[in-house]
Scaffold this motif. Structure first.
Motif, PDB file in Angstrom:
ATOM      1  N   ALA A 158       0.140  -7.673  -9.259  1.00 19.24           N
ATOM      2  CA  ALA A 158      -0.404  -7.483  -9.642  1.00 19.24           C
ATOM      3  C   ALA A 158      -0.609  -5.303  -9.435  1.00 19.24           C
ATOM      4  CB  ALA A 158      -2.086  -7.368  -9.852  1.00 19.24           C
ATOM      5  N   VAL A 159      -1.387  -4.705 -10.218  1.00 18.71           N
ATOM      6  CA  VAL A 159      -1.485  -2.941 -10.244  1.00 18.71           C
ATOM      7  C   VAL A 159      -2.026  -3.226  -9.389  1.00 18.71           C
ATOM      8  CG1 VAL A 159      -0.516  -0.847 -10.063  1.00 18.71           C
ATOM      9  CG2 VAL A 159       0.930  -2.211 -10.824  1.00 18.71           C
ATOM     10  N   VAL A 160      -3.337  -2.146  -9.035  1.00 25.73           N
ATOM     11  CA  VAL A 160      -4.824  -2.182  -8.883  1.00 25.73           C
ATOM     12  C   VAL A 160      -5.132  -0.866  -9.280  1.00 25.73           C
ATOM     13  CG1 VAL A 160      -6.551  -2.202  -7.411  1.00 25.73           C
ATOM     14  CG2 VAL A 160      -5.045  -3.970  -6.654  1.00 25.73           C
ATOM     15  N   GLN A 161      -5.895  -0.576 -10.384  1.00 22.33           N
ATOM     16  CA  GLN A 161      -5.625   0.764 -10.363  1.00 22.33           C
ATOM     17  C   GLN A 161      -7.726   0.978 -10.377  1.00 22.33           C
ATOM     18  OE1 GLN A 161      -3.962   2.664 -12.086  1.00 22.33           O
ATOM     19  NE2 GLN A 161      -2.100   1.633 -12.699  1.00 22.33           N
ATOM     20  N   GLY A 162      -7.507   1.949  -9.528  1.00 23.86           N
ATOM     21  CA  GLY A 162      -8.800   2.514  -9.251  1.00 23.86           C
ATOM     22  C   GLY A 162     -10.000   1.646  -8.412  1.00 23.86           C
ATOM     23  N   ARG A 163     -10.617   1.663  -7.826  1.00 27.07           N
ATOM     24  CA  ARG A 163     -12.000   1.671  -6.470  1.00 27.07           C
ATOM     25  C   ARG A 163     -12.678   0.274  -7.665  1.00 27.07           C
ATOM     26  NH1 ARG A 163     -10.950   5.744  -3.955  1.00 27.07           N
ATOM     27  NH2 ARG A 163     -11.641   6.935  -2.726  1.00 27.07           N
ATOM     28  N   GLY A 164     -13.510  -0.004  -8.792  1.00 26.29           N
ATOM     29  CA  GLY A 164     -14.404  -0.875  -9.650  1.00 26.29           C
ATOM     30  C   GLY A 164     -13.218  -1.758  -9.991  1.00 26.29           C
ATOM     31  N   ALA A 165     -12.113  -1.545 -10.035  1.00 24.00           N
ATOM     32  CA  ALA A 165     -11.351  -2.862 -10.489  1.00 24.00           C
ATOM     33  C   ALA A 165     -10.838  -4.060  -9.356  1.00 24.00           C
ATOM     34  CB  ALA A 165      -9.538  -2.261 -10.388  1.00 24.00           C
ATOM     35  N   VAL A 166     -10.932  -4.999 -10.322  1.00 25.71           N
ATOM     36  CA  VAL A 166     -10.934  -6.409  -9.013  1.00 25.71           C
ATOM     37  C   VAL A 166      -9.354  -6.924  -9.639  1.00 25.71           C
ATOM     38  CG1 VAL A 166     -11.784  -8.992  -9.640  1.00 25.71           C
ATOM     39  CG2 VAL A 166     -12.621  -7.179 -10.224  1.00 25.71           C
ATOM     40  N   PRO A 167      -8.893  -6.952  -8.693  1.00 21.45           N
ATOM     41  CA  PRO A 167      -7.405  -7.256  -7.820  1.00 21.45           C
ATOM     42  C   PRO A 167      -7.591  -8.302  -8.758  1.00 21.45           C
ATOM     43  CG  PRO A 167      -8.027  -6.591  -6.267  1.00 21.45           C
ATOM     44  CD  PRO A 167      -9.317  -7.021  -7.052  1.00 21.45           C
ATOM     45  N   ALA A 168      -6.667  -8.363  -9.656  1.00 21.97           N
ATOM     46  CA  ALA A 168      -5.696  -9.764 -10.187  1.00 21.97           C
ATOM     47  C   ALA A 168      -5.515 -10.927  -9.412  1.00 21.97           C
ATOM     48  CB  ALA A 168      -4.780  -9.932 -11.302  1.00 21.97           C
ATOM     49  N   PRO A 169      -4.753 -12.088  -9.579  1.00 20.29           N
ATOM     50  CA  PRO A 169      -4.697 -12.779  -8.497  1.00 20.29           C
ATOM     51  C   PRO A 169      -3.368 -12.704  -8.659  1.00 20.29           C
ATOM     52  CG  PRO A 169      -5.912 -14.250  -9.834  1.00 20.29           C
ATOM     53  CD  PRO A 169      -6.191 -13.278 -10.455  1.00 20.29           C
ATOM     54  N   VAL A 196       1.343  -1.355   0.040  1.00 19.02           N
ATOM     55  CA  VAL A 196      -0.055   0.117   0.153  1.00 19.02           C
ATOM     56  C   VAL A 196       1.030   0.994  -0.388  1.00 19.02           C
ATOM     57  CG1 VAL A 196      -1.860   1.146   0.899  1.00 19.02           C
ATOM     58  CG2 VAL A 196      -1.775  -0.705   1.610  1.00 19.02           C
ATOM     59  N   CYS A 197       0.839   1.846  -1.041  1.00 21.79           N
ATOM     60  CA  CYS A 197       2.153   3.445  -1.487  1.00 21.79           C
ATOM     61  C   CYS A 197       0.748   4.502  -2.379  1.00 21.79           C
ATOM     62  CB  CYS A 197       2.337   2.516  -2.295  1.00 21.79           C
ATOM     63  SG  CYS A 197       2.737   2.429  -4.154  1.00 21.79           S
ATOM     64  N   PRO A 198       1.642   5.703  -1.743  1.00 22.16           N
ATOM     65  CA  PRO A 198       1.003   6.487  -2.552  1.00 22.16           C
ATOM     66  C   PRO A 198       0.737   6.169  -4.320  1.00 22.16           C
ATOM     67  CG  PRO A 198       2.460   7.803  -1.132  1.00 22.16           C
ATOM     68  CD  PRO A 198       2.930   6.370  -1.289  1.00 22.16           C
ATOM     69  N   ALA A 199      -0.509   6.903  -4.909  1.00 18.53           N
ATOM     70  CA  ALA A 199      -0.430   5.877  -6.328  1.00 18.53           C
ATOM     71  C   ALA A 199       0.950   6.484  -7.082  1.00 18.53           C
ATOM     72  CB  ALA A 199      -1.658   7.415  -7.048  1.00 18.53           C
ATOM     73  N   SER A 200       1.338   7.884  -6.757  1.00 20.06           N
ATOM     74  CA  SER A 200       2.178   8.211  -7.585  1.00 20.06           C
ATOM     75  C   SER A 200       3.620   7.322  -7.408  1.00 20.06           C
ATOM     76  CB  SER A 200       2.970   9.143  -7.411  1.00 20.06           C
ATOM     77  OG  SER A 200       3.429   9.926  -5.637  1.00 20.06           O
ATOM     78  N   MET A 201       4.095   5.968  -6.625  1.00 20.82           N
ATOM     79  CA  MET A 201       4.465   5.188  -6.233  1.00 20.82           C
ATOM     80  C   MET A 201       4.286   3.484  -6.797  1.00 20.82           C
ATOM     81  SD  MET A 201       7.005   6.813  -4.395  1.00 20.82           S
ATOM     82  CE  MET A 201       8.252   5.406  -4.384  1.00 20.82           C
ATOM     83  N   LYS A 202       3.760   3.464  -7.282  1.00 22.77           N
ATOM     84  CA  LYS A 202       3.177   2.221  -7.789  1.00 22.77           C
ATOM     85  C   LYS A 202       3.428   1.771  -8.944  1.00 22.77           C
ATOM     86  CE  LYS A 202      -1.311   3.420  -8.308  1.00 22.77           C
ATOM     87  NZ  LYS A 202      -2.867   2.857  -8.587  1.00 22.77           N
ATOM     88  N   LEU A 203       3.310   2.311  -9.872  1.00 25.30           N
ATOM     89  CA  LEU A 203       4.512   2.093 -10.921  1.00 25.30           C
ATOM     90  C   LEU A 203       6.082   1.224 -10.642  1.00 25.30           C
ATOM     91  CD1 LEU A 203       2.569   3.491 -13.622  1.00 25.30           C
ATOM     92  CD2 LEU A 203       2.876   2.190 -13.084  1.00 25.30           C
ATOM     93  N   GLY A 204       6.502   2.210  -9.511  1.00 27.10           N
ATOM     94  CA  GLY A 204       7.698   2.222  -9.586  1.00 27.10           C
ATOM     95  C   GLY A 204       7.447   0.929  -8.436  1.00 27.10           C
ATOM     96  N   TRP A 205       7.209   0.460  -7.862  1.00 28.11           N
ATOM     97  CA  TRP A 205       7.251  -0.637  -6.719  1.00 28.11           C
ATOM     98  C   TRP A 205       6.996  -1.586  -7.810  1.00 28.11           C
ATOM     99  CZ3 TRP A 205       7.737  -2.703  -2.539  1.00 28.11           C
ATOM    100  CH2 TRP A 205       7.890  -1.879  -0.708  1.00 28.11           C
ATOM    101  N   GLU A 206       5.543  -1.669  -9.137  1.00 27.29           N
ATOM    102  CA  GLU A 206       5.951  -2.641 -10.108  1.00 27.29           C
ATOM    103  C   GLU A 206       6.976  -2.742 -10.425  1.00 27.29           C
ATOM    104  OE1 GLU A 206       2.844  -3.843 -13.497  1.00 27.29           O
ATOM    105  OE2 GLU A 206       3.801  -2.337 -13.667  1.00 27.29           O
TER     106      GLU A 206
END
Length: 72
Positions: free
Chosen positions: A32-43, A9-19
């Protein structure tokens, strides 16, 4: 007990860096990077999401655990 699956769990600006860092340092693990509230996290071994969407995905990310009594 293993360390995976894991949640970052990180700031939105750091997600791609973590990936990118997961791909670099843990190439044998899926991410798996979750984009938005409605997205279903991929296994995946590692799920990356930002602070703002944690509450929206709480149920989908797995069972919650009650805190352990540390007085034992």
């Amino acid at each position: 007990m293993g360390a995976y699956p894991a949640i970052v769990v990180c700031p939105a600006s750091m997600k791609l860096g973590w990936e990118r860092e997961v791909a670099r340092w843990l190439p044998h693990r899926s991410a798996a990077v979750v984009q938005g509230r409605g997205a279903v996290p991929a296994p995946a071994d590692i799920t990356i999401l930002n602070y703002e969407v944690v509450a929206a995905h709480r149920e989908k990310l797995g069972p919650s655990r009650a805190p352990r009594d540390r007085r034992r």
